[in-house]
Scaffold this motif. Sequence first.
Motif, mmCIF file in Angstrom:
data_model
loop_
_atom_site.group_PDB
_atom_site.id
_atom_site.type_symbol
_atom_site.label_atom_id
_atom_site.label_comp_id
_atom_site.label_asym_id
_atom_site.label_seq_id
_atom_site.Cartn_x
_atom_site.Cartn_y
_atom_site.Cartn_z
ATOM 1 N N GLU A 108 0.856 -1.194 0.000
ATOM 2 C CA GLU A 108 0.000 0.000 0.000
ATOM 3 C C GLU A 108 0.890 1.242 0.000
ATOM 4 O O GLU A 108 2.034 1.178 0.459
ATOM 5 N N LYS A 144 0.884 5.371 1.161
ATOM 6 C CA LYS A 144 0.150 6.386 1.924
ATOM 7 C C LYS A 144 0.568 7.775 1.453
ATOM 8 O O LYS A 144 1.765 8.042 1.273
ATOM 9 N N GLN A 189 -10.763 0.171 7.269
ATOM 10 C CA GLN A 189 -10.550 0.324 5.825
ATOM 11 C C GLN A 189 -9.524 -0.714 5.333
ATOM 12 O O GLN A 189 -9.734 -1.359 4.310
ATOM 13 N N ARG A 190 -8.428 -0.850 6.089
ATOM 14 C CA ARG A 190 -7.415 -1.843 5.720
ATOM 15 C C ARG A 190 -8.031 -3.240 5.746
ATOM 16 O O ARG A 190 -7.836 -4.043 4.831
ATOM 17 N N GLN A 232 -6.292 -3.607 -5.531
ATOM 18 C CA GLN A 232 -6.667 -2.683 -4.459
ATOM 19 C C GLN A 232 -7.747 -1.715 -4.958
ATOM 20 O O GLN A 232 -8.707 -1.423 -4.236
#
Lengths: 159, 106
Positions: free
Chosen positions: A68, A70, A131-132, B81
């Motif tokens: 991910e 950020k 959310q994760r 994702q």
Amino acid sequence: MEHELLKGLSSDEVEQVLALGKRMKVPSGGSLFRLGDSADRLFLVERGRIRLTFPMLIRGHEEEVFIEEKSPGQTVGWSALVPPYRFTLSATAPLETDVIALQRETLCALCERSPVVGARIGLNLSFVVAQRLQLVQAMWMREIERTVEMKSAVAAEAR
Amino acid sequence: MYMLLMGLCFTFFGLAVTAVAFAASTRPNSSPSAVQPELPAPKVSPARFFSDQAASPIPVPPQVPIEVLLQQIENHIRLEQAAAESFVAYPTQALLHSKTSSPFVN
């Protein structure tokens, strides 16, 4: 810029929280934390990017695989507020990045002094964690679905 | 009398021929003590493509460099994702089961 962890707080409360933090500059390619490190602070991204990776065995070698990214306004390192206070991912900066580091003890002390702020931060943190969880859950389900499809196709070919 | 003697002679002759034929047919082909002539070794047939080559290893395509592979995995995760984010924003079964556009698994 609005930080997701501080949503719903008044500007005075936001200033109060940010004043507890320490501004840090992570150079391009620099490491913020590694998987397994003790997590005693969380980070608010101010500028740049933080890349979260997970070690995966590929061809017998351990490689850091992207999980991910950020961007400014987002929170990194919520393991600092969740036992056993160990980072479960590694974080690096793909470009020069500014973050605000908030110590767990300092933040928790503020939340005890100001329960309204504490409740709001708690809710915002649960949103980040949820959310994760929801993303990973959906991704995992899709991967399992594909694996089952592939296995069924292989079994049908073998027949 | 002469005819009788002729008949007997033919009968004995027939019996003799039958006995010889019977003995010839029941005699073993070779006596155990006989030395067999050495036969030439059977020729080994040349390898056939459908039997010998099947055992040879399947040619493996050249391995993708690890940097390329990691990039492919990253692109796949980013696409997945994005698909998961669409599902989380508007949870429907259609979005959850939508086919991935990722070339990594297609």
